[in-house]
Design a protein around this motif. Sequence first.
Motif: not given
Length: 508
Positions: A191-194, A197-198, A226-228
């Motif tokens: 999901m991060v890429e798809g 774009g996180l 992801n460190g966000a």
Amino acid sequence: MSEHHYTGDLPPEKFNMAAFCLSPALHRDPAKIALTIDHGDDQPDRWSYAALDRAVQGIAAGLQARGLSKGDRVLIRMGNTPEAALMFFGAIAGGFVPVPTSAQLTQLEAAFVLRNSGAELIALSPDLPIDSGQTPTLLPPDIAELAQSPGAGYADTHKDDPAFLVYTSGTSGTPKGVLHAHRSVWGRKPMVEGWYGLTSNDVMVHAGAVNWTYTLGVGLSDPWANGAATVLYNGPKDINVWPRLIRTHKGTLFAAVPSLYRQLLRDSDICDGIPTLRHGLTAGEPLPEQVAADWAGMTGLPLFEALGMSECSTYISSGPVTPTRAGSPGRPQPGRCVAILPAEKTADATPLPPGETGLLAVHRTDPALMLGYWKRPEEDMQVWHGDWFCGGDLAHMDDDGYVWFEGRADDVMNAQGYRVSPAEVEAALLSHRGVHEVAVREVEVSSGVHLIAAFVKPEGIAPEIADLLAHAANSLAPYKRPREIRFLDEMPRTANGKLARKQLPARL
């Protein structure tokens, strides 16, 4: 293994979901604010990565000291508070299994989940009623005290150990538990890429409550892994809260259901600008084409849609690397193995070619898939077609791999982003003495606007509609209650005498 399988990276054998999201790592700055809960005033709750790490380890140790054993369930019946999030991840950190529940559940609904899950402990907000029986409870001050316990690290769990249990509506009329493994959070990596774009520089503003899986995943697990940073809201209702939060906290991603985007376009000051936002994310219910077009026209930003289910989270989406196509939620995310299968079970479960309609299916090798339905082995058998999990969505794929949703193979409805079983609503109304027969379905009342409607054959003189709605409110959470009631002399039937739900009036 067959030629069909998940092609993304696989998790290590020893794996703890909470550690994956919160343990010290190079991409997580310990001093960075990871969670902000805004209350609509100038005193938000703020938690750094270091503070979250200490708190969840403390809760894990504190729960163990209270006698909980690995795999024991902990029911979370709380509002949209930091304590709810800390209990969820703290229980997972210790190898226990949190059971998050909606604050909208009635006391009867909450009691069912408590009994069915076999929870050994309840994390409880005092304003939310529940018949706890002999089950011990923890109130917010108790949780705050646990969070101060000396931590002893994260439990040495296996990727396939149970991590959390969520309840969703099914076709049987009672909620069913969906049991997920620790690996489920690893299965969210596509999901991060798809979809998102996180990156670690993002600030995710999420419009959902902590106890919803949409928020626990998109709003908390994924940004933290992801460190966000994440911003949630727990204050008075006001549609202008969301533009304000984006502006105040410099939000770069905003996640909500389509109905909230529609309300923002109609009633908020979103047109005054949201300069830091890169794009909006939407899931939970189909995105109307007009809402997407109006959002892009007013803000100049895209809305990226995702299609998912409680058993797997989202697996189809548009995003920065997948251009949107009006009417389609997108394509399978990178690494996912998704196919369209014949609606009828076959021995080999051969996927259908592009253009043919069937059941949308995910291959069993996907780490995001659930472990199974809690105490419902017969339903586990029904959803597997060979090596493919079929959640009941009907769709077809085009030649470019875009998925086109065509409804449900069963009668499960979608209300405000929640799955709702008609049988559950019907059972609540049938307990009214003035109802002889009832059928419930989702209806479209205007373009892209759907609601739950009940069609009632009365027992003699028709009861007052207000009385029926009040009766339903005694045993159904607000999002499950019918918004409209119509009386019928007779219910539509098939040639075999079965209720023909799909022949109920399509519009009110």
